[in-house]
Motif scaffolding. Structure first.
Motif, short mmCIF file in Angstrom:
data_model
loop_
_atom_site.label_atom_id
_atom_site.label_comp_id
_atom_site.label_asym_id
_atom_site.label_seq_id
_atom_site.Cartn_x
_atom_site.Cartn_y
_atom_site.Cartn_z
N LEU A 31 -60.07 -46.88 -88.87
CA LEU A 31 -59.06 -45.90 -88.53
C LEU A 31 -57.71 -46.34 -89.09
O LEU A 31 -57.45 -47.55 -89.22
CB LEU A 31 -58.94 -45.72 -87.02
N PRO A 32 -56.84 -45.39 -89.44
CA PRO A 32 -55.53 -45.75 -89.99
C PRO A 32 -54.75 -46.67 -89.06
O PRO A 32 -54.72 -46.46 -87.84
CB PRO A 32 -54.82 -44.39 -90.13
N GLU A 33 -54.17 -47.70 -89.63
CA GLU A 33 -53.28 -48.62 -88.92
C GLU A 33 -53.96 -49.32 -87.75
O GLU A 33 -53.32 -49.71 -86.78
CB GLU A 33 -52.03 -47.88 -88.45
N ARG A 34 -55.27 -49.49 -87.83
CA ARG A 34 -56.01 -50.24 -86.83
C ARG A 34 -56.92 -51.24 -87.53
O ARG A 34 -57.43 -50.95 -88.61
CB ARG A 34 -56.88 -49.32 -85.96
N PRO A 35 -57.15 -52.38 -86.94
CA PRO A 35 -58.12 -53.31 -87.53
C PRO A 35 -59.52 -52.72 -87.45
O PRO A 35 -59.83 -51.95 -86.54
CB PRO A 35 -57.99 -54.57 -86.67
N PRO A 36 -60.40 -53.03 -88.40
CA PRO A 36 -61.77 -52.52 -88.36
C PRO A 36 -62.46 -52.92 -87.06
O PRO A 36 -62.24 -54.00 -86.52
CB PRO A 36 -62.44 -53.19 -89.56
N SER A 40 -72.04 -51.67 -82.72
CA SER A 40 -73.41 -52.17 -82.73
C SER A 40 -74.33 -51.25 -81.96
O SER A 40 -73.87 -50.32 -81.26
CB SER A 40 -73.47 -53.59 -82.15
N GLU A 41 -75.62 -51.51 -82.06
CA GLU A 41 -76.61 -50.67 -81.39
C GLU A 41 -76.29 -50.51 -79.91
O GLU A 41 -76.06 -51.48 -79.20
CB GLU A 41 -78.00 -51.29 -81.56
N GLY A 42 -76.26 -49.26 -79.47
CA GLY A 42 -75.96 -48.97 -78.07
C GLY A 42 -74.49 -48.74 -77.77
O GLY A 42 -74.14 -48.30 -76.68
N ASP A 43 -73.61 -49.03 -78.74
CA ASP A 43 -72.17 -48.80 -78.55
C ASP A 43 -71.83 -47.34 -78.82
O ASP A 43 -72.49 -46.66 -79.60
CB ASP A 43 -71.34 -49.68 -79.49
N VAL A 44 -70.76 -46.89 -78.19
CA VAL A 44 -70.26 -45.52 -78.37
C VAL A 44 -68.76 -45.58 -78.58
O VAL A 44 -68.07 -46.39 -77.96
CB VAL A 44 -70.56 -44.64 -77.13
N CYS A 45 -68.23 -44.72 -79.45
CA CYS A 45 -66.77 -44.60 -79.55
C CYS A 45 -66.39 -43.13 -79.56
O CYS A 45 -67.15 -42.27 -80.00
CB CYS A 45 -66.22 -45.32 -80.78
N LEU A 46 -65.22 -42.86 -79.00
CA LEU A 46 -64.64 -41.53 -78.98
C LEU A 46 -63.38 -41.54 -79.83
O LEU A 46 -62.59 -42.49 -79.78
CB LEU A 46 -64.32 -41.11 -77.55
N ILE A 47 -63.19 -40.48 -80.60
CA ILE A 47 -62.10 -40.43 -81.57
C ILE A 47 -61.33 -39.13 -81.38
O ILE A 47 -61.92 -38.04 -81.33
CB ILE A 47 -62.64 -40.49 -83.02
N GLY A 48 -60.01 -39.23 -81.26
CA GLY A 48 -59.15 -38.05 -81.14
C GLY A 48 -58.87 -37.43 -82.51
O GLY A 48 -59.65 -37.58 -83.45
N HIS A 49 -57.72 -36.74 -82.61
CA HIS A 49 -57.45 -36.07 -83.88
C HIS A 49 -56.81 -37.04 -84.87
O HIS A 49 -55.60 -37.04 -85.08
CB HIS A 49 -56.62 -34.79 -83.71
N THR A 50 -57.66 -37.87 -85.45
CA THR A 50 -57.24 -38.79 -86.49
C THR A 50 -58.36 -38.90 -87.52
O THR A 50 -59.54 -38.74 -87.19
CB THR A 50 -56.94 -40.20 -85.91
#
Length: 277
Positions: A31-36, A40-50
């Protein structure tokens, strides 16, 4: 998405809440201006308007990810194998409310499989994976409902992981003091609220309330009130079953002219758009 080897896909910002979950393997979230961030398997992430990218290696230059879904009805991207299998989806808010609601959430939330409260997520992911593999009648409907529950559980798990103070405006709703003020605004949007009145509802001093409210929601109290009034007004006008004058009054404007100016500043067009005359 099914992928193996070296790959990186970029996706543009959209006015939707997106989720990405890993059923197998691992991938990097960029994501912009964030470290990578490694997912991993089983992880989830939610992303706003970026804008964001997914990659096998954070140093790779991403290519257009939407091109892999360009064909009508295509909902699977296949890149070299299936060492990594990910699923994704979006929640679309009503057009009038998307910006306001997305601003209430953190821009990026990652819920590791190891985090407290992730047990329900693991169960839902297993069910979703099973639906995808079986490809049976009604699978799309079942998967869509599971995705709804997945999003809610992910938000709950993230809130438990970081605490209410890191949950933006959504966390403020759950705060004992700020929540009282927010509920008061939402229950009586037309009331001529002042900062002092809202601070009294919250049981805080005016200065402390204003500072904490702004820090948690990203907006000063009366700016939040104005934005919420206009968001509610736009939704009502888009439904087309009201008038501009009535809507202005219902959200707390005593002058239709003042409402029109505020609406135009906020949305770039007059309030009569989409409304009955």
């Amino acid at each position: 998405m099914e992928a193996a080897g070296q790959w990186a896909l970029a996706f543009p910002a959209v006015d939707r809440l997106k989720f990405v979950a890993l059923l197998r393997g691992s991938q990097w979230m960029l994501l912009p201006e964030r470290p990578p961030q490694l997912l991993s398997e089983g992880d989830v992430c939610l992303i706003g308007h970026t804008a964001y990218a997914v990659a096998s290696d954070p140093d790779m230059t991403p290519i257009d990810g939407l091109a892999f879904y360009a064909s009508p009805g295509c909902d699977v991207a296949r890149i070299g194998g299936d060492d990594t299998i990910g699923i994704g989806g979006t929640v679309t808010f009503a057009g009038a409310n998307a910006d306001f609601l997305l601003d209430m959430l953190p821009e990026f939330m990652i819920v590791p499989r190891s985090s407290p409260g992730s047990g329900a997520i693991a169960t839902i992911l297993a069910l979703m994976g099973s639906e995808i593999e079986r490809d049976r009648m009604g699978g799309e409907i079942v998967s869509a409902r599971l995705a709804d529950v997945l999003l809610l559980e992910a938000i709950r798990a993230y809130a438990g992981l970081v605490g209410q103070t890191e949950m933006g405006g959504l966390g403020a709703l759950s705060d004992a003091r700020l929540g009282r003020a927010l509920h008061a605004i939402h229950e009586d949007i037309a009331h001529p609220w002042t900062v002092a009145q809202l601070a009294s509802v919250a049981g805080m001093s005016r200065a402390a309330f204003s500072a904490e409210f702004t820090r948690r929601t990203g907006k000063p109290p009366l700016t939040y009130l104005r934005a919420w009034r206009l968001t509610v007004a736009r939704a009502a006008l888009m439904r087309g079953n009201t008038t501009v004058a009535r809507t202005a009054s219902e959200v707390g404007y005593t002058s239709q002219s003042a409402f029109g100016h505020a609406f135009r500043r906020a949305f770039g067009h007059p309030p009569k758009s989409g409304a009955r005359s």
